[in-house]
Write a protein that holds these residues in place. Sequence first.
Motif, short mmCIF file in Angstrom:
data_model
loop_
_atom_site.label_atom_id
_atom_site.label_comp_id
_atom_site.label_asym_id
_atom_site.label_seq_id
_atom_site.Cartn_x
_atom_site.Cartn_y
_atom_site.Cartn_z
N ALA A 165 12.63 6.17 5.28
CA ALA A 165 11.43 4.79 4.84
C ALA A 165 10.86 5.05 3.22
O ALA A 165 10.89 4.23 2.54
N VAL A 166 10.88 6.44 2.98
CA VAL A 166 10.52 6.64 1.64
C VAL A 166 11.40 6.44 0.74
O VAL A 166 11.20 5.68 -0.36
N CYS A 167 12.72 6.71 1.03
CA CYS A 167 13.63 6.07 0.08
C CYS A 167 13.86 4.69 -0.17
O CYS A 167 14.27 4.23 -1.43
N HIS A 168 13.65 4.07 0.94
CA HIS A 168 13.50 2.43 0.88
C HIS A 168 12.70 1.95 -0.09
O HIS A 168 12.92 1.14 -1.26
N GLN A 169 11.34 2.67 0.07
CA GLN A 169 10.43 2.39 -0.91
C GLN A 169 10.60 2.86 -2.35
O GLN A 169 10.40 1.72 -3.31
N LEU A 170 10.99 3.90 -2.56
CA LEU A 170 11.64 4.56 -3.86
C LEU A 170 12.46 3.54 -4.59
O LEU A 170 12.64 3.38 -5.62
N ARG A 171 13.67 3.03 -3.80
CA ARG A 171 14.79 2.36 -4.30
C ARG A 171 14.16 1.09 -4.94
O ARG A 171 14.48 0.52 -5.98
N LEU A 172 13.08 0.24 -4.17
CA LEU A 172 12.40 -0.89 -4.72
C LEU A 172 11.77 -0.64 -6.20
O LEU A 172 11.68 -1.23 -6.94
N LEU A 173 10.96 0.59 -6.01
CA LEU A 173 10.37 1.00 -7.29
C LEU A 173 11.31 1.50 -8.54
O LEU A 173 11.06 1.06 -9.60
N LYS A 174 12.11 1.91 -8.12
CA LYS A 174 13.64 2.22 -9.17
C LYS A 174 13.94 1.11 -9.69
O LYS A 174 14.28 0.93 -10.97
N ALA A 175 14.32 0.08 -8.62
CA ALA A 175 14.77 -1.21 -9.22
C ALA A 175 13.90 -1.93 -10.28
O ALA A 175 14.51 -2.51 -11.23
N MET A 176 12.85 -1.50 -10.25
CA MET A 176 11.57 -2.30 -11.20
C MET A 176 11.33 -1.21 -12.37
O MET A 176 10.62 -1.83 -13.16
N PRO A 210 0.82 -1.15 0.08
CA PRO A 210 -0.18 -0.07 -0.19
C PRO A 210 0.75 1.39 -0.02
O PRO A 210 0.58 2.36 -0.70
N ASN A 211 2.00 1.35 0.73
CA ASN A 211 2.70 2.40 0.54
C ASN A 211 3.22 2.56 -0.69
O ASN A 211 3.31 3.94 -1.10
N ARG A 212 3.79 1.78 -1.40
CA ARG A 212 4.32 2.12 -2.84
C ARG A 212 3.32 2.37 -3.56
O ARG A 212 3.56 3.35 -4.29
N LEU A 213 2.11 1.91 -3.54
CA LEU A 213 1.10 2.33 -4.41
C LEU A 213 0.70 3.76 -3.91
O LEU A 213 0.29 4.61 -4.88
N ARG A 214 0.79 4.17 -2.86
CA ARG A 214 0.54 5.61 -2.43
C ARG A 214 1.47 6.43 -2.80
O ARG A 214 1.17 7.48 -3.32
N LEU A 215 2.66 5.94 -3.22
CA LEU A 215 3.82 6.92 -3.63
C LEU A 215 3.67 7.08 -5.09
O LEU A 215 3.63 8.13 -5.61
#
Length: 133
Positions: free
Chosen positions: A87-98, A58-63
């Motif tokens: 915490a935001v950077c951690h989520q963004l790192r995963l989104l960026k990796a994909m 849910p946090n990544r979808l909200r981002l």
Amino acid sequence: MNKRNSKSENELLQSADATPTCETHLIHLDNVRLTQSQILPTNKAQLMAEIFGVLADPNRLRLLSALANQELCVCDLAALMKMSESAVCHQLRLLKAMRLVSYRREGRNVYYSLADSHIINLYSSLAEHLDEV
């Protein structure tokens, strides 16, 4: 599959009516042959499953929903999400990796946006689908 996913899937299966099946076991070879050339290759299905796995948070979808409207810096995203910048950077790192988000630097700030129109379309289509239900 982790316990959380299997529990959710089990709940969905139990809440749904019994799935109708064929009463006869007749294979329609023309349909099978036609569809066989169009079915998703296993390696591409695996990559898509990994992306959907990353999107299953849910946090990544909200981002993504925030970035669907405009480019935002990490500080703004943290304030919007009511999360730490770390915490935001951690989520963004995963989104960026994909390859779902991209970024640019401007001075000391880093601005994130959705990677391309495909990601915007994917997000918008799913949001519209949920609005119809």
